[in-house]
Design a protein around this motif. Structure first.
Motif, PDB file in Angstrom:
ATOM      1  N   VAL A 144     -93.443  37.603  54.077  1.00 52.17           N
ATOM      2  CA  VAL A 144     -93.019  37.029  52.713  1.00 52.17           C
ATOM      3  C   VAL A 144     -91.404  36.980  52.594  1.00 52.17           C
ATOM      4  N   TYR A 145     -91.036  36.217  51.862  1.00 50.70           N
ATOM      5  CA  TYR A 145     -89.606  35.959  51.622  1.00 50.70           C
ATOM      6  C   TYR A 145     -88.897  37.233  51.380  1.00 50.70           C
ATOM      7  N   HIS A 146     -87.810  37.669  52.272  1.00 50.01           N
ATOM      8  CA  HIS A 146     -86.997  38.824  52.000  1.00 50.01           C
ATOM      9  C   HIS A 146     -85.726  38.838  52.780  1.00 50.01           C
ATOM     10  N   SER A 176     -91.458  52.573  50.742  1.00 51.33           N
ATOM     11  CA  SER A 176     -91.626  52.889  49.300  1.00 51.33           C
ATOM     12  C   SER A 176     -91.117  51.315  48.789  1.00 51.33           C
ATOM     13  N   PHE A 177     -91.802  51.088  47.880  1.00 50.20           N
ATOM     14  CA  PHE A 177     -91.198  49.779  47.020  1.00 50.20           C
ATOM     15  C   PHE A 177     -90.999  50.189  45.791  1.00 50.20           C
ATOM     16  N   PHE A 178     -89.979  49.652  45.093  1.00 50.83           N
ATOM     17  CA  PHE A 178     -89.408  50.001  43.729  1.00 50.83           C
ATOM     18  C   PHE A 178     -89.417  48.412  43.003  1.00 50.83           C
ATOM     19  N   PRO A 179     -89.693  48.446  41.606  1.00 47.65           N
ATOM     20  CA  PRO A 179     -89.285  47.333  40.934  1.00 47.65           C
ATOM     21  C   PRO A 179     -87.625  47.265  40.828  1.00 47.65           C
ATOM     22  N   PHE A 185     -87.158  41.844  48.221  1.00 42.88           N
ATOM     23  CA  PHE A 185     -88.377  40.735  48.039  1.00 42.88           C
ATOM     24  C   PHE A 185     -87.998  40.025  46.719  1.00 42.88           C
ATOM     25  N   PRO A 186     -87.114  39.063  46.674  1.00 41.34           N
ATOM     26  CA  PRO A 186     -86.358  38.561  45.276  1.00 41.34           C
ATOM     27  C   PRO A 186     -87.742  37.957  44.679  1.00 41.34           C
ATOM     28  N   ARG A 187     -88.639  37.353  45.124  1.00 40.19           N
ATOM     29  CA  ARG A 187     -89.612  36.711  44.425  1.00 40.19           C
ATOM     30  C   ARG A 187     -90.666  37.426  44.154  1.00 40.19           C
TER      31      ARG A 187
END
Length: 168
Positions: free
Chosen positions: A66-68, A151-154, A136-138
């Motif tokens: 994914v775009y990153h 971990s992923f964060f908004p 992951f800006p998109r």
């Protein structure tokens, strides 16, 4: 507390004939249902711990991840066969055999996809730090990986501050 012992040394030579006998690994990024990468982590076979080198294939009509963008780990790609489209920032470029891509940190956003009818084969690699931060800006997300825990964060909930007296 017990200290983790290093893995037993592996042979520094890993032959193509041996690799051909092993099943390929397959990965898909959780944010992209069209993501599909198959291949082998060559560096794992010889025991490299600080750098990763991977022989990868993207089937026709599929995408890498994914775009990153990366904050800590540098990444590179070298196309062996086939064609692909790489997104770098706001630009798209067709890539083919012999083309090399290198992403220093902090990196510009990037993504590789294969809209063509032939398989895209490439070497990919980079650093293997204990910690990585990627955006992951998109998707409005930031990833933090410490060891094997991801971990992923908004992004809109991330709070930042500067420590007085410490220069960037």
């Amino acid at each position: 507390m017990s200290e983790k012992k290093p893995a037993a040394p592996k042979s520094p030579l890993f032959r193509a004939a041996d690799r051909a006998q092993l099943p390929e690994q397959s990965q898909q990024h959780p944010f992209n249902p069209n993501s599909e990468i198959r291949g082998h982590s060559l560096s794992d076979f010889v025991g490299l711990r600080r750098t990763g080198v991977h022989l990868l294939r993207i089937p026709p009509g599929k995408e890498s991840f994914v775009y990153h963008s990366h904050q800590l780990e540098e990444e590179w790609m070298y196309v062996l066969s086939g064609r692909g489209i790489v997104e770098i920032g706001d630009e798209q470029h067709e890539v083919g055999p012999g083309d090399f891509l290198g992403f220093t940190t902090p990196s510009v956003g990037h993504h590789l996809r294969n809209p063509f009818s032939e398989e895209l084969v490439y070497l990919s690699g980079g650093e293997r730090r204990e910690m990585e931060v990627a955006d992951f800006p998109r998707h409005g997300k930031r990833m933090v990986r410490v060891g094997a825990t991801i971990s992923f964060f908004p992004v809109d909930t991330v709070q930042s501050f500067t420590i007085p007296g410490i220069e960037e």
